[in-house]
Every structure is written in C-alpha cells, then in structure tokens.
Design an enzyme around this catalytic site. Structure first.
Site, PDB file in Angstrom:
ATOM      1  N   GLY A  12     -31.261  90.213 -47.580  1.00  0.00           N
ATOM      2  CA  GLY A  12     -30.432  89.529 -46.579  1.00  0.00           C
ATOM      3  C   GLY A  12     -31.172  89.020 -45.352  1.00  0.00           C
ATOM      4  N   ARG A  69     -20.260  85.584 -68.075  1.00  0.00           N
ATOM      5  CA  ARG A  69     -20.605  84.795 -66.886  1.00  0.00           C
ATOM      6  C   ARG A  69     -19.406  83.995 -66.381  1.00  0.00           C
ATOM      7  NH1 ARG A  69     -25.506  84.023 -65.047  1.00  0.00           N
ATOM      8  NH2 ARG A  69     -26.662  84.644 -66.892  1.00  0.00           N
ATOM      9  N   MET A  94     -28.897  86.112 -56.593  1.00  0.00           N
ATOM     10  CA  MET A  94     -29.726  86.081 -57.797  1.00  0.00           C
ATOM     11  C   MET A  94     -28.896  85.981 -59.079  1.00  0.00           C
ATOM     12  SD  MET A  94     -32.448  86.130 -56.127  1.00  0.00           S
ATOM     13  CE  MET A  94     -33.818  86.402 -57.221  1.00  0.00           C
ATOM     14  N   LEU A  97     -25.429  80.222 -62.048  1.00  0.00           N
ATOM     15  CA  LEU A  97     -24.012  79.878 -61.913  1.00  0.00           C
ATOM     16  C   LEU A  97     -23.568  78.912 -63.009  1.00  0.00           C
ATOM     17  CD1 LEU A  97     -24.251  79.429 -58.076  1.00  0.00           C
ATOM     18  CD2 LEU A  97     -22.925  81.209 -59.234  1.00  0.00           C
ATOM     19  N   ASN A 111     -28.497  76.047 -51.421  1.00  0.00           N
ATOM     20  CA  ASN A 111     -29.364  77.161 -51.831  1.00  0.00           C
ATOM     21  C   ASN A 111     -30.693  77.045 -51.109  1.00  0.00           C
ATOM     22  OD1 ASN A 111     -30.312  79.383 -53.461  1.00  0.00           O
ATOM     23  ND2 ASN A 111     -31.434  77.909 -54.723  1.00  0.00           N
ATOM     24  N   HIS A 113     -34.665  78.079 -51.656  1.00  0.00           N
ATOM     25  CA  HIS A 113     -35.563  78.504 -52.728  1.00  0.00           C
ATOM     26  C   HIS A 113     -37.000  78.552 -52.187  1.00  0.00           C
ATOM     27  CE1 HIS A 113     -37.057  79.050 -56.791  1.00  0.00           C
ATOM     28  NE2 HIS A 113     -37.985  78.147 -56.520  1.00  0.00           N
ATOM     29  N   ASP A 149     -32.212  76.276 -59.778  1.00  0.00           N
ATOM     30  CA  ASP A 149     -33.119  75.815 -58.721  1.00  0.00           C
ATOM     31  C   ASP A 149     -33.344  74.305 -58.784  1.00  0.00           C
ATOM     32  OD1 ASP A 149     -33.381  78.380 -57.702  1.00  0.00           O
ATOM     33  OD2 ASP A 149     -34.966  78.858 -59.113  1.00  0.00           O
ATOM     34  N   GLU A 178     -38.353  79.704 -44.368  1.00  0.00           N
ATOM     35  CA  GLU A 178     -36.967  79.725 -44.870  1.00  0.00           C
ATOM     36  C   GLU A 178     -36.005  80.060 -43.736  1.00  0.00           C
ATOM     37  OE1 GLU A 178     -36.085  81.926 -48.482  1.00  0.00           O
ATOM     38  OE2 GLU A 178     -38.225  82.006 -48.951  1.00  0.00           O
TER      39      GLU A 178
HETATM   40  C1  GRF Z   1     -35.596  84.307 -50.507  1.00  0.00           C
HETATM   41  O1  GRF Z   1     -36.970  84.074 -50.672  1.00  0.00           O
HETATM   42  C2  GRF Z   1     -34.781  83.193 -51.122  1.00  0.00           C
HETATM   43  O2  GRF Z   1     -35.375  81.943 -50.977  1.00  0.00           O
HETATM   44  C3  GRF Z   1     -34.767  83.574 -52.566  1.00  0.00           C
HETATM   45  O3  GRF Z   1     -34.604  84.970 -52.557  1.00  0.00           O
HETATM   46  C4  GRF Z   1     -35.141  85.498 -51.339  1.00  0.00           C
HETATM   47  C5  GRF Z   1     -34.037  86.252 -50.672  1.00  0.00           C
HETATM   48  O4  GRF Z   1     -34.470  86.940 -49.537  1.00  0.00           O
HETATM   49  N1  GRF Z   1     -33.756  82.831 -53.289  1.00  0.00           N
HETATM   50  P1  GRF Z   1     -33.431  87.513 -48.496  1.00  0.00           P
HETATM   51  O5  GRF Z   1     -32.422  88.341 -49.278  1.00  0.00           O
HETATM   52  O6  GRF Z   1     -32.783  86.362 -47.792  1.00  0.00           O
HETATM   53  O7  GRF Z   1     -34.238  88.368 -47.572  1.00  0.00           O
END
Ligand code: GRF
Length: 215
Positions: A12, A69, A94, A97, A111, A113, A149, A178
């Site tokens: 998170g 799913r 994770m 979808l 999203n 990535h 992705d 990010e």
């Molecule tokens: C991040 O690197 C995000 O880009 C990827 O999973 C990781 C999640 O990290 N999809 P966090 O839970 O936000 O710390």
C-alpha cells in the site's frame, strides 16, 4: 463531490502516497475528489491499515471465496459501484481482471505499473529490466484495457539504470517515481485535464508538461 475507489493487494505504499497527496493538496476542496473506499482482495494487506489511519472506509473481498474469476469480478464491481466512483485506481492490485470488469469501468480505471510499458509487463519488472540490460527504466500510469499491464498510457517516469544497480536499488528509485506519478495522474484525470477518447489519451495543453517525469 467525486468519489475515488482504490484497489490494493499488499503493502500500500502507492495508496499512502495518494492519500498523503490528497490531504496535503486538500483535494476535497480543490478538485472535489475524495477517496471513498479502499478494497483489498487480501485480508492481510498492510495497505488496509494505512487506509484506516487516513480515516478511509475499507473492505476485504477475498478472491478465495469465489470459484471463478467471473464471480469475483462481478462481486468486486458491485462493491465498487456502491460508491459511484468517478475513478477507480489499481494501486498494487495483483489480480488479472475480466474483460467485463474492465469494460464496465472503461475510461475510469487507472493502473500503476513498475516499468516503461510496453516493455516488461507482468511481474519481476526490475529483474526483467536488469536482464535486458536497458539503460533507462521507470514507471507507467495507464488506463486499463483487458490485456495485462496494457492500455492507453497517461504518464511515465524514467530513471537511469546504474552499472551497480540490483533489483532492490532499482525498485526503490522506481517506486519513488510511482509515488509522484500516481497522485499526479489521478488529479489530472479527476480535474478533466486528461481523458480517454476512443482508446486514445487526450490531454489539455496545460497538462502536457506533467506527463513525463525524470527521476
Ligand atoms: C507497485 O510497484 C505497483 O506498481 C505494482 O505493485 C507495487 C505495489 O506496491 N503494481 P504498493 O502496494 O503500492 O506499495
């Protein structure tokens, strides 16, 4: 007031960056946007505690309670729809979808990535980048399409790969990007400065300078 729902599965840290920025920039007043709920498919996701500390409603919907799913994604879409969100953010969610889910939230689903897509989709992106010997790596925020992705790119952040980098050091620098990129993109979309039109990302001229970030 516009609502935002965030989906997580783990640590998170992106959620934390989003909530901290929303608070620091007073999004409820400045862009009339609030994080209405955080939904996790894992009860042990550390991000749930972060949400609680920010006073955000949390919900756990375990995929293990569903036999397929499709069933999980229908229940997830219902749980999200309760909040009538303007925007849904996958922040380390994770799960692959279904097409139905993605289409239901078309143009409203973002999203983050940890690679410069379309390079290195999937998992272990930093390992993939090191193995490929790229000199530049980074992070992408994109609208979600039904391939994993993939989808129209909103913004990217890049870092140089150093000769002495390992997976961990690279991951750390990309993650810092990010944390800047995701809140910025959410604000741009919520303000209407960025939008999706026939599978193309459109941006007001004023937003253009915010779409590339160099770490
Ligand atoms: C991040 O690197 C995000 O880009 C990827 O999973 C990781 C999640 O990290 N999809 P966090 O839970 O936000 O710390």
């Amino acid at each position: 007031m516009k609502n935002l729902v965030v989906l997580i599965s783990g640590r998170g840290s992106n959620l934390q960056a989003l909530l901290a920025t929303a608070r620091a920039e007073d999004w409820e007043r400045t862009i009339e946007l609030r994080v209405a709920a955080v939904i996790s498919n894992r009860a042990d996701a550390a991000g749930l505690q972060i949400a609680r500390e920010f006073g955000v409603a949390v919900q756990v919907l375990s995929h293990l309670d569903f036999s397929d799913r499709e069933g999980f994604d229908i229940a997830l879409a219902r749980a999200i729809d309760v909040h009538r969100p303007e925007l849904v953010v996958l922040a380390g969610f994770m799960r692959v979808l279904t097409r139905t889910f993605v289409e239901h939230f078309a143009g409203r689903l973002l999203n983050v990535h940890p690679s410069l897509l379309p390079a290195f989709p999937g998992l272990a992106t930093h390992r993939q980048a090191l193995a490929a010997g790229v000199r530049v790596h980074g992070a992408t925020v994109h609208f979600v399409s039904s391939d994993v992705d993939a989808g129209p790119i909103v913004a990217q952040g890049a870092v140089g790969v150093r000769p002495d980098d390992n997976e961990e050091s690279l991951a750390q620098r990309v993650l810092a990007l990010e944390h800047q990129l995701l809140p910025r993109c959410v604000a741009l979309v919520a303000r209407g400065d960025i939008w999706l039109e026939r599978d193309q990302v459109r941006a007001r001229a004023t937003a253009a300078s915010q779409l590339a970030l160099l770490g």
